[in-house]
Write a protein that holds these residues in place. Structure first.
Motif, PDB file in Angstrom:
ATOM      1  N   ARG A 109      27.047 -10.916  29.396  1.00  0.00           N
ATOM      2  CA  ARG A 109      27.151 -10.072  30.597  1.00  0.00           C
ATOM      3  C   ARG A 109      25.799 -10.058  31.319  1.00  0.00           C
ATOM      4  N   PHE A 110      25.622 -11.004  32.214  1.00  0.00           N
ATOM      5  CA  PHE A 110      24.358 -11.113  32.946  1.00  0.00           C
ATOM      6  C   PHE A 110      24.578 -10.848  34.440  1.00  0.00           C
ATOM      7  N   ILE A 111      23.661 -10.078  35.021  1.00  0.00           N
ATOM      8  CA  ILE A 111      23.601  -9.906  36.478  1.00  0.00           C
ATOM      9  C   ILE A 111      22.429 -10.768  36.938  1.00  0.00           C
ATOM     10  N   VAL A 112      22.744 -11.847  37.635  1.00  0.00           N
ATOM     11  CA  VAL A 112      21.763 -12.896  37.910  1.00  0.00           C
ATOM     12  C   VAL A 112      21.226 -12.767  39.334  1.00  0.00           C
ATOM     13  N   LEU A 113      19.924 -12.502  39.447  1.00  0.00           N
ATOM     14  CA  LEU A 113      19.289 -12.327  40.749  1.00  0.00           C
ATOM     15  C   LEU A 113      18.773 -13.663  41.265  1.00  0.00           C
ATOM     16  N   GLY A 114      19.354 -14.108  42.377  1.00  0.00           N
ATOM     17  CA  GLY A 114      18.898 -15.327  43.030  1.00  0.00           C
ATOM     18  C   GLY A 114      18.260 -14.985  44.358  1.00  0.00           C
ATOM     19  N   GLY A 115      17.758 -15.997  45.035  1.00  0.00           N
ATOM     20  CA  GLY A 115      17.142 -15.757  46.332  1.00  0.00           C
ATOM     21  C   GLY A 115      15.945 -16.651  46.547  1.00  0.00           C
ATOM     22  N   LYS A 116      15.494 -16.714  47.772  1.00  0.00           N
ATOM     23  CA  LYS A 116      14.380 -17.587  48.118  1.00  0.00           C
ATOM     24  C   LYS A 116      13.075 -17.092  47.498  1.00  0.00           C
ATOM     25  N   THR A 117      12.122 -18.001  47.381  1.00  0.00           N
ATOM     26  CA  THR A 117      10.809 -17.688  46.818  1.00  0.00           C
ATOM     27  C   THR A 117      10.170 -16.518  47.567  1.00  0.00           C
TER      28      THR A 117
END
Length: 334
Positions: A142-150
């Protein structure tokens, strides 16, 4: 008191320990160890090599006698330090490479003095086998994965979210071409030990915040099952104004050395226009780091960033407190 423990019992006692001793040589310890251990070695690097050579090439008995002499000398030198910081009666965990003479010798002495000693059966080798098996059978999904630009603040968010995994922190690498700006990285084994230590303390049914990462961060690699489970987590895309991203990245670049800068530029050169490369180098040589970061974000990082096909949520990090509140609310709904 001297208690022999299997790995699970040893790990279960970790929180209660006042001191965790790694009895291996300094060289072995520097390569990797159980998180939180201190190196009170039974044999120094030179002594370990000497005893090992005699054991293999001349006489086992001679090696044991010499090893015992060295161990007594080293323990005698360390006892004052241990007693100064850890009063008699304290709980001490101890291990060596394979659960042999090095840890048992020190454990017996400490237990007879009056310490409560827990010795790891099978030593560090058995601990490492347990770590690798744990990753292969990883129960956390159960992972909440934070993505996004540098520069959008994912690392800063993780530090204020719980439970979370700071994989970049364990790797001491930012995961980008300039990611080694943090300094020397741990060995692969030490990286895995730190990751294991964090995951082992978390319940499998918890939703864990983590940053979206490449499988490899510098010289270390995320264990396969950990990477796979993160990839199937709930993806959250974090955004932030360009000016905030620039300011955030500028903080990391303040102490970049020329050697590091030109090496990193050589890595990204095939992916940027020649004019952009020249502009970045010119700005750096004029010590205009603001322009360096602006060029890198606009003309490299943002262009190579690949947003995943499926994103479940978008949260803006222009206001960190608001973004954190949204993420915590999301965790409660999953």
């Amino acid at each position: 008191m001297l208690k022999e423990c299997d790995v699970e019992t040893f790990l279960a006692s970790r929180e209660a320990l006042d001191l965790l001793i790694d009895a291996r040589s300094p060289k072995e310890f520097s390569e990797s160890c159980i998180v939180g251990a201190q190196n009170f070695y039974a044999l120094s690097d030179a002594q370990h090599q000497e005893v090992g050579t005699i054991y293999k090439q001349r006489s086992r008995n001679e090696a044991k006698i010499l090893g015992a002499r060295y161990i007594c000398e080293n323990v005698a030198a360390d006892l004052q330090t241990i007693a100064k910081h850890y009063p008699i009666g304290s709980k001490i965990g101890i291990y060596c490479a394979r659960g042999g003479l090095r840890s048992s010798s020190i454990a017996i002495i400490l237990s007879h003095i009056g310490y409560q000693v827990y010795r790891l059966e099978g030593g560090y080798k058995r601990y490492r086998a347990y770590v690798l098996t744990f990753f292969e059978q990883l129960p956390h999904r159960r992972f909440i994965v934070l993505g996004g630009k540098t520069g959008c603040g994912k690392t800063e968010l993780l530090k204020r979210l719980s439970p979370s995994l700071d994989i970049e922190g364990f790797a001491n690498h930012l995961g980008s071409s300039f990611g080694a700006v943090c300094g020397a990285q741990p060995s692969q084994k030490m990286f895995e030990n730190s990751l294991f230590n964090a995951l082992y303390s978390l319940k499998p049914d918890q939703s864990i915040f983590v940053e979206a990462e490449s499988k490899r961060l510098g010289k270390v690699t995320i264990p396969a099952r950990v990477y796979q489970n993160i990839q199937t987590g709930v993806r959250v895309e974090i955004t932030a104004p360009f000016e905030m991203r620039t300011k955030r990245i500028l903080h990391y670049y303040q102490n970049v050395t020329p050697e590091f800068f030109y090496r990193a530029m050589a890595i990204i050169a095939p992916y940027i226009r020649k004019s952009v490369k020249e502009a970045i180098i010119d700005a750096y040589e004029r010590r205009d780091l603001q322009s360096v970061v602006t060029f890198l974000l606009r003309d490299y990082y943002d262009l190579v960033y690949q947003k995943p096909l499926h994103v479940s949520f978008f949260f803006d990090n222009a206001n960190e407190a608001s973004c954190i509140a949204s993420l915590l609310n999301l965790r409660e709904t999953l």
